[in-house]
Design a protein around this motif. Sequence first.
Motif: not given
Length: 1021
Positions: A874-902
Amino acid sequence: MPPSVRPAESRKQATILFCDVCGSTASIQHLDVEEARDYLLQATQLMCDAVAAYGGNVFRIDGDGVLVVFGAPLGQEDQAQRACLAAAEIQRRAAARSATGRPLVTRAGINSGEVIVWRDPGSNTDRVDGKSIHLAKRLQEFARPGTVVLSGATHRLLAGQVDDTPLGTHELRDVGKIALFELCGTAQHSAVDPLARRRQLGPLVGRQHALDTLAQVERQVRAGRLRVIGLRGEAGIGKSRVASEYAQALRDAGFRDHWVCGRAYTTHLPYAVIAELLHTLMGVPDTDPAHQRDAVRAIVAGWPADRRLHWAAAADLLDIGEHDASLDAMPPAQRLRNIVETVVALAVERAAEAPLLIVIDDIYLADRESLRLLESLARRVEHHRVLLCATYRQDFVHRWGSAPWFSEHWIGPLESGDMVDLAHALLGADARLGPVVDALVERADGNPFFLEQMAMTLVDDGTLVGAPGDYHLGAAGAEVRLPASIAAVIGARVDRLPAAAQGALEAAAIVARPITGPVVGAMLGMPADEAELCLAAAQSSGLLVAQPPADPGAFQRFEFRHALVQDAVMATLTRPRRKALHRAAFDALARHFADQLAEQAAVLAHHAYDGEAWAQAAGFALRAMARAIACSAYRDALRLFTQGLDASRRIDDTTGRLASELSLRMKVLGAQLPLGQTDDIVTNLERAEAITQELGDTRRQAGVLLQLAVVLWISGSYRHGLEVASRAADTAATAGSPSVRMAAMQARLLLHHALGLYDQVVFIARQIEREFGNDQGMRQIMPGWAVVANVNLRTFLADVLWRMGRLDEAQASCDEAYRELASQDHAFSRVLVDFVQAEVWMAQDRHADALLLLRSTLISCQSNDLTSMLPPVLAILAGCMAVCGQPAEAVTLLEDAIEGKLPDTGGRYNAYYFPKYLAIALARANRLDEAVVAAQQARAAAANFEQAGHEADALVILAEIEADAGHLREAHAHFDAALSLVRSRGIVALERRCETGLERTAVLEHHLAHTDHFHGSDDGE
């Protein structure tokens, strides 16, 4: 030795009636001893005669009271109704006796529940016991003179078929507070009301097609043509409900309907159903016999003389106290003709008034004489406006099949969508009930009665609270149990089978599949042909269904018609009987699947465990675990581990017990690792090490040390892990175990990778290739690991090769791993390769390809429960999304995962991956200050665990973000630190980025210095 065909004892769903004489001590106080004996004997005989009429079994007579059981030893699906009618009959007979002699008043208590029945070897009589009996006794003690008190369990079984009145909740001695009901004086009358007119729990769903088909018959009947309709289906499928809805529609259209019902407790009474039909056709009110007699006289007085000639036979059926002595000398055939003439005349008369509908509900329970008369009646009214509708179960045989006026309709199981609608109608629309509805629909399997009864058990046990149509969850986690009402229906059918067929059905319930003559015969010690005949008898009773044999001459395979049938049969088995049958199933299946033991290991482990064959249970649990891990079924593997571990602890032989436990603990690591259960792994290894020391087993000690090294890698103790891995390799060499030595080298490869010693990773990988490249063990999942050995080697090698700038070699290594998986697909191994392949593509600027791959990989992690791989993917997927022009979605994905203690699930790499890719996403979103903080967290996490390669990567990302933010001095310092680190580790990919970053920073610093100087000159002028 196989278990007996018929068990010596069994558990039964039964209804218990306790009845005694009120004030018996005072009544006999002034009587002679013989008179007192006669009084009590007459009283108890009166009770026994009354209950015998309804099929009750008197198990005990104590002075002035009797204990009667309905539904045991032979099942009776209407047991609660029988008990209530018997109690009402006792009250009626007692009242009649009191009117002509010494007063006799009784009281009774009725309860329904589970009992155990066994044959007393001393007296060769049946005995019964259970707490349900003791509760019935308490109810009898609570009852007032002249009343009958019912428990809530009996009230539920009655389902409105007999009238009762709620008494509220009362405290009973040794029982506590329970809801009580009192039987109404109209019980005998209410019991003969048509069942289809009773209160229904839910609406009729999914039967419109059947009703539309039936509606086509109406025109033919109105034209003066007889029609007979048969509604065939299994118990509870809704035959009576369809008949009820159909009757209502015809009633609205001008038909006059008359209902009768076959009952199990009247099958021995000649013309019982015809007598009920006479009642309804004549319009006789349901009152006491005296009023009925007066009503009948008034009705008969208006008949023509020729019909009164036949009346004597019909009057005798109605039991209104007007027996004609001439009937005794009348030949049976003549008597039958007289009854037929009376019924025909009444039916024709009613049909002349309006189209006539006669519904015979549960005709399969009708007595033989009534069935024959109904068959002849149909032919006698063939040219009149008469419609007969009969409901019956699937095994009923009638003689109407070839008649042109007959048609049969199969009432089959409801579709899943209709069952969901019914469940929501019963329970309500609360979205949180979704799992409950799903469970009910699955268990009921298309049977609406089963669904309704199971739903009510959830209300009774507090799982659901509220009102009908508006329930919500109360207690959590309750199981959908087998309702007593369903157990009674199925139990009655089972008990009608011959003893050998009952034993075969019990064996079938235990073995579940395959249910064949050879398997069941082997379990019971009978020939396969004989066992198949017994199973066929159960099929004829509607309990099993047969599948056509795969090959001509092969034995048939059977299945239970409904899962609840299997549950009901299982519920009758005592613990010793279950144990014996499970042991027999294990022995039979082990022989039957002698060449497929690995595939059947889980089934064999189950039967061995329940059969208390502990060594076999532990051994097959181990084999089943290995198979589950190979299929990535890790939760199944954990369940098998728990079962096997419990079995191993019960093995008597100390050495065998310890060896079995050690094997299980080592094997389960292959499930715990991908699930990220680090604490459980440590516990396992600590216990495993103690066992190896106790056994003095050097080879297994090497295996334990190996696994400990892997756990240390997961937990971030890399240098300690290297030390343990080296010890494991040395111990394996001493023990002569090349497979453990190879795995120890793989562990050292992982630990060097974590420390960023990439040249050592390449060296070890080449060494493994040279020594074990052609070894079959490289094609297999490593013992205690979750990954194929060759895939693990190729993946980690590819990961360091791309970091060292050797992209072509890295891709070749990934390709080799994929080729390995082409011959043996393994979910965890494939996810591992996909992860590194995505990294390689990202290093080649193929971000779109990497993004597509990672999305698929994430789905695989979720569907295969790969808990340890889900966070980094999930982490590397978010990083790839950010590079592919989806940084806002990537930030949300990572922050939600961190908050959920993934990130806390899995290894220590996650502490680095999440802040690293969050920093990249934040930077792409132009949130540079937050990105700097995240990059600093990534560097700190890597440094804390001595992950030099990851620390260098984090330093480069941090420096690049700082440069973009204009923090040039900090960026320069971090590029310098990173460059020093990457050159010491040979990380060519990062070295180039460091050099480029330093050049860029120098240009920016020079530009900034020139700008400052220019502005400073202007200020001085």
